[in-house]
Design an enzyme around this catalytic site. Structure first.
Site, PDB file in Angstrom:
ATOM      1  N   GLU A  13       0.837  -1.207   0.000  1.00 58.43           N
ATOM      2  CA  GLU A  13       0.000   0.000   0.000  1.00 58.43           C
ATOM      3  C   GLU A  13       0.874   1.260   0.000  1.00 58.43           C
ATOM      4  OE1 GLU A  13      -2.194   0.310   3.636  1.00 58.43           O
ATOM      5  OE2 GLU A  13      -3.625   1.781   2.863  1.00 58.43           O
ATOM      6  N   LYS A  44     -10.172   2.261  -1.755  1.00 62.49           N
ATOM      7  CA  LYS A  44     -10.317   1.700  -0.401  1.00 62.49           C
ATOM      8  C   LYS A  44     -11.649   2.093   0.215  1.00 62.49           C
ATOM      9  CE  LYS A  44      -7.445   1.359   3.833  1.00 62.49           C
ATOM     10  NZ  LYS A  44      -6.094   1.736   4.376  1.00 62.49           N
ATOM     11  N   CYS A  65      -5.554  -3.006   2.906  1.00 61.66           N
ATOM     12  CA  CYS A  65      -5.229  -2.912   4.337  1.00 61.66           C
ATOM     13  C   CYS A  65      -6.435  -3.040   5.280  1.00 61.66           C
ATOM     14  CB  CYS A  65      -4.456  -1.633   4.608  1.00 61.66           C
ATOM     15  SG  CYS A  65      -3.437  -1.771   6.111  1.00 61.66           S
TER      16      CYS A  65
END
Lengths: 296, 296
Positions: free
Chosen positions: B46, B119, B156
């Site tokens: 990331e 995300k 994540c």
């Protein structure tokens, strides 16, 4: 009476005989032992009153079913009241002719049948012919208020479904209890046994982590069925905390009463440090109610 | 061109410097090494082009953002085409003034930007002040057809959400890739470090198990930030198979290129033996789109 922030949980890992009364005696002895060791919430294995009859499709096995409320909930309710504890049991429920369920029952510390959960996810695999016996549940994934706070009972195959765990947690359960009957095909055990047990434990620990709840699985032990086949139930009943830490794990072959402390302060701490529930994208989860997202 | 049933996956676990060009060189060298070792799908950590700037809320850090497509996707696309591999990267995306995303990008083996994932779950915890920087994504959880088949990239914090993994799997992804930047607060490491890393790995292995997909997490390594604080990124990039078996795991401190074979025959076998997708109760999952089920 407000629920205590801390209580002891007991798991009764047991062998199941062919005699339903003998199984009730075994369960009763285990519950008494757990209570004597301080447990205020005790959970039994799935269908603890019988052998795991789903190894074959046999219409005569429906004779093993009973109503809810019925003899098993009556017996467990009396025991719960006597000991002033919450008991989670499992019943092969006859709801009507031709409609049977694999049902978890929650007997509260006053002996009342506080809640009932009918297994929602029904397996069907070699020697686990449950779709023949059990109508899929229509209860959803509820949580019930008991003397030890809000708890949910789910059953065995549900263990593999994040949706069930999530919904029970969203309903306010602090503890997810999974009465279980899972084992190895003896012919597969050497090659796949460890991997299967690891996957089973891992997916349940993940329910604890993702939801910030205690999770307990309560399994039977022993070999049942054909001597050259059948199923070897793998025990390994366990409890993990709201961050997936395994607090206790039973053996894979012996009857065992496991007791573990649950502390809602730990849940509070974990959910503050890892606030997953805060950030759920409820606007974007609609596809969960689809079979597949394959329509482009 | 039909996707191969078997391909090699590469993970680039790297340290991230303050110099964006140096980080691109590190990433490029890693990708070339992975490709030379046979990888046909390679994933970066990331926000690999920068230090993890979210340790502080600083308006000047928005200068680090870039458009998509833009310099990073151009560079990764050229590399993907040259090596004829699929590359999954991560970009601090400037979509408009005041609208930035933490975006995963999928560059196909022909160099084209095949897909983009913004995300969806945004954390905000001490030293992970992501809500300041990143607008929550509006992409949902898509899967993309690439030269190695259908893959999904999540990022994540998404790792902790069963819903995201489920939706990507329902969309047909065979592999879930998680570019990641997660580490320890040094002051917590001794007491909580192992438990945190175990929970992180466990919840992702459970995504693999529940969905019958390969899962890979690709993390950075090294300490960043204040000498007496900051974050120690814990590495431990790993791949697990569709039953949660960890196939490879990188160290916790060193840069490392990990390559692992993915075989859709394994996925087929796991999903036949453990047919969880068959038995989902899509009629009963509507509550997943609620914040809590506390309205009685």
């Amino acid at each position: 009476m407000s629920a205590p922030p801390r209580f002891r949980l007991g798991l009764i890992q047991m062998r199941c005989a062919t005699d339903a009364e003998a199984n009730l005696r075994t369960a009763t002895a285990g519950i008494r032992e757990a209570a004597a060791r301080g447990a205020r919430l005790v959970c039994l294995p799935e269908l603890f009153r019988t052998r795991y009859f789903c190894q074959a499709e046999d219409a005569a096995a429906f004779d093993l079913a009973e109503p809810v409320p019925g003899p098993t909930t009556d017996a467990l309710g009396r025991l719960a009241r006597e000991l002033a504890i919450v008991v989670v049991g499992s019943v092969f429920e006859r709801r009507a002719a031709g409609v049977h369920h694999n049902t978890a029952v929650v007997l509260d510390a006053d002996g009342a049948l506080r809640g009932l959960y009918r297994k929602m996810h029904i397996p069907d695999d070699p020697l686990y012919y449950e779709k023949y016996y059990f109508t899929p549940g229509d209860t959803g994934f509820p949580a019930f208020d008991t003397a030890v706070g809000r708890v949910a009972a789910l059953v065995c195959w549900d263990q593999w479904y994040p949706e069930g765990a999530r919904l029970a947690a969203l309903a306010g359960a602090n503890v997810l209890l999974y009465p279980t009957a899972i084992g190895w095909h003896p012919s597969e055990k050497a090659e796949h046994g460890e991997t299967q047990l690891a996957a089973w434990q891992t997916v349940q620990r993940a329910h604890a982590i993702a939801n910030g709840v205690y999770v307990a699985a309560v399994n039977r032990v022993g070999h049942e069925g054909a001597a050259d086949g059948g199923l070897e139930f793998w025990g390994a009943s366990f409890v993990c905390d709201p961050f997936g830490v395994v607090l206790a794990e039973a053996s894979r072959a012996a009857e065992e009463v496991v007791v573990v402390d649950c502390d809602l302060a730990r849940q509070e701490d974990v959910r503050r440090s890892w606030p997953f529930l805060r950030d759920r994208r409820i606007d974007a989860y609609g596809g969960i109610t689809k079979r597949l997202l394959d329509d482009g």
